[in-house]
Structures are given as structure tokens and as C-alpha cells.
Motif scaffolding. Structure first.
Motif, short mmCIF file in Angstrom:
data_model
loop_
_atom_site.label_atom_id
_atom_site.label_comp_id
_atom_site.label_asym_id
_atom_site.label_seq_id
_atom_site.Cartn_x
_atom_site.Cartn_y
_atom_site.Cartn_z
N TYR A 164 38.65 22.52 19.20
CA TYR A 164 38.73 21.82 17.92
C TYR A 164 38.38 20.34 18.10
N SER A 165 38.88 19.74 19.16
CA SER A 165 38.59 18.33 19.43
C SER A 165 37.08 18.12 19.62
N LEU A 166 36.41 19.05 20.26
CA LEU A 166 34.96 18.95 20.43
C LEU A 166 34.23 19.05 19.09
N GLN A 167 34.72 19.88 18.18
CA GLN A 167 34.12 19.96 16.85
C GLN A 167 34.32 18.64 16.09
N LEU A 168 35.49 18.05 16.24
CA LEU A 168 35.72 16.73 15.63
C LEU A 168 34.74 15.70 16.19
N GLN A 169 34.58 15.71 17.50
CA GLN A 169 33.63 14.77 18.13
C GLN A 169 32.24 14.93 17.54
N GLN A 170 31.80 16.18 17.44
CA GLN A 170 30.47 16.43 16.88
C GLN A 170 30.37 15.89 15.46
N ALA A 171 31.37 16.16 14.65
CA ALA A 171 31.35 15.72 13.26
C ALA A 171 31.34 14.19 13.16
N ILE A 172 32.08 13.53 14.01
CA ILE A 172 32.16 12.07 13.97
C ILE A 172 30.86 11.45 14.46
N ARG A 173 30.28 12.01 15.49
CA ARG A 173 29.05 11.45 16.06
C ARG A 173 27.80 11.73 15.23
N ASP A 174 27.79 12.82 14.48
CA ASP A 174 26.58 13.29 13.81
C ASP A 174 26.59 12.96 12.32
N ALA A 175 26.23 11.71 11.97
CA ALA A 175 26.20 11.29 10.56
C ALA A 175 25.19 12.10 9.76
N ASP A 176 24.04 12.40 10.34
CA ASP A 176 23.03 13.20 9.64
C ASP A 176 23.57 14.60 9.36
N GLY A 177 24.24 15.17 10.34
CA GLY A 177 24.84 16.49 10.16
C GLY A 177 25.89 16.46 9.08
N ARG A 178 26.75 15.43 9.08
CA ARG A 178 27.77 15.33 8.03
C ARG A 178 27.13 15.27 6.65
N PHE A 179 26.04 14.52 6.53
CA PHE A 179 25.37 14.43 5.23
C PHE A 179 24.83 15.80 4.81
N ARG A 180 24.15 16.46 5.71
CA ARG A 180 23.57 17.78 5.42
C ARG A 180 24.67 18.80 5.11
N TRP A 181 25.72 18.83 5.92
CA TRP A 181 26.82 19.77 5.71
C TRP A 181 27.53 19.46 4.39
N GLY A 182 27.64 18.17 4.06
CA GLY A 182 28.28 17.78 2.81
C GLY A 182 27.50 18.25 1.60
N GLN A 183 26.17 18.14 1.67
CA GLN A 183 25.33 18.63 0.58
C GLN A 183 25.50 20.14 0.41
N ASN A 184 25.51 20.84 1.53
CA ASN A 184 25.71 22.29 1.48
C ASN A 184 27.11 22.65 1.02
N ALA A 185 28.09 21.81 1.37
CA ALA A 185 29.47 22.06 0.95
C ALA A 185 29.58 22.03 -0.58
N ARG A 186 28.88 21.11 -1.22
CA ARG A 186 28.88 21.06 -2.69
C ARG A 186 28.36 22.38 -3.26
N ARG A 187 27.28 22.89 -2.68
CA ARG A 187 26.70 24.15 -3.17
C ARG A 187 27.67 25.32 -2.94
N THR A 188 28.30 25.34 -1.79
CA THR A 188 29.27 26.40 -1.50
C THR A 188 30.42 26.36 -2.51
N ALA A 189 30.96 25.17 -2.74
CA ALA A 189 32.09 25.04 -3.66
C ALA A 189 31.70 25.46 -5.08
N ALA A 190 30.46 25.20 -5.47
CA ALA A 190 30.02 25.56 -6.82
C ALA A 190 30.10 27.06 -7.05
N GLN A 191 29.97 27.84 -6.00
CA GLN A 191 30.07 29.30 -6.12
C GLN A 191 31.47 29.73 -6.58
N TYR A 192 32.45 28.88 -6.37
CA TYR A 192 33.84 29.20 -6.72
C TYR A 192 34.24 28.60 -8.06
N GLY A 193 33.29 28.00 -8.79
CA GLY A 193 33.58 27.39 -10.08
C GLY A 193 33.95 28.43 -11.12
#
Length: 179
Positions: free
Chosen positions: A130-159
Motif C-alpha cells: 500500500y505504501s508503494l502505491q501511495l508513493q506512485q500516486a504522490i510522485r506521478d502527477a500526470d498519472g493522478r490527472f489521468r486517473w482523476g479524469q477517468n474517476a469522474r467517468r467511473t463515478a458518472a456510471q453510478y449517477g
């Protein structure tokens, strides 16, 4: 990088594990953890933060009005959850709808909502993993942006609109079978 946890501060939320995972992060990483909520474990968690010498990095907000949560999510870079007892954590969907990627322990409720490396990161319940996943998320700003955009789409499926359409389709199917 601001990580947010929102919810009750209870033993079953596995927040000791969360704090221990953050304590394992390399010292050079620039992060803060915002713990939003209250509960029976609040005092013990504050003691834990002190014993891990994380007082400058972990902030307890206490309970906040629900209508303020959009601003809280907007202040964050990622959402974290380590509970293994959730059914379908609404708070995860709220964070995702706000564009936050989620770093979660793969368990019922998170594992069937998130897709690893798509709208967040999933980990085993192993502290180092889990700590390694946190490290990846903190270090990877581009990944966070991409995952965040996809997260919005995923959440919309539950609207509500999508759920209403699905329920209507289910009823229509049953009606057709009965004819």
C-alpha cells in the motif's frame, strides 16, 4: 500532494494501517494527509500521529458539513481508503465524482468500483504494498490527472440517471418475460 480521507474515525476503517503506510514514505516526498471526520478512534489516531512524528503532515479537521465536502475534495490531489469492510463506499464515489483518483486496499466495495491504473490504484492489504502505491500516486502527477479524469467517468456510471435507466430496463425485461 494532498491526500484526503473522509469518513468516520472508527477501528474498522483501518486508519492505523493508513497512518503506518504514510509513515513509510520517503522523507523527501512532499505530502499532507487530511483526515475529515470524527469517531471513537480520534484521540488514539492523534496519539498515533504523534508517535509516528507526523504532526506536521497530518491534519484532523473534525466533522465538516456535507455541503463543504466539494471544496474539501477540490483541495485534494487523491483520496485514500484502507477499510476492508465496506460494501459500496459512497465516499469513494463522491471523491471520484470530484475528480480525485483513489488509492485503496483491494476489498469488497473498492475492488468492484475501481480499476487499477485507470481511475486509481489498488493494493493488497500488505503495508509495504500500500505504501508503494501511495508513493506512485504522490510522485506521478500526470498519472493522478489521468486517473482523476477517468474517476469522474467511473463515478458518472453510478449517477441517479444511469441507475434509473438500468432499473427501468430491468422492469421492462421482466414485463416482456411475463407476456
Amino acid at each position: 500532494t494532498v491526500a484526503i480521507y473522509a469518513g468516520r474515525l472508527g477501528k474498522e476503517k483501518n486508519l492505523d494501517f493508513l497512518l503506518d503506510a504514510f509513515a513509510r514514505l520517503p522523507a523527501e516526498l512532499d505530502w499532507r494527509l487530511l483526515l475529515v471526520g470524527e469517531g471513537a478512534e480520534s484521540g488514539l489516531l492523534q496519539e498515533r500521529v504523534a508517535s509516528l512524528q507526523l504532526q506536521r503532515r497530518v491534519l484532523f479537521t473534525g466533522p465538516l458539513p456535507y455541503q463543504e465536502m466539494p471544496q474539501v475534495y477540490a483541495a485534494g490531489d487523491l483520496f485514500v481508503i484502507t477499510s476492508t469492510t465496506e460494501v459500496k463506499p459512497l465516499v469513494v464515489l463522491e471523491a471520484m465524482a470530484s475528480g480525485l483518483p483513489v488509492v485503496a486496499v483491494a476489498a469488497c466495495g473498492t475492488e468492484d468500483t475501481l480499476t487499477h491504473q485507470h481511475d486509481g490504484l489498488l493494493s493488497t492489504s500488505d503495508l509495504e504494498a500500500y505504501s508503494l502505491q501511495l508513493q506512485q500516486a504522490i510522485r506521478d502527477a500526470d498519472g493522478r490527472f489521468r486517473w482523476g479524469q477517468n474517476a469522474r467517468r467511473t463515478a458518472a456510471q453510478y449517477g441517479i440517471d444511469n441507475y434509473t435507466r438500468r432499473l427501468d430496463g430491468l422492469y421492462q425485461g421482466v414485463i416482456e418475460q411475463k407476456r
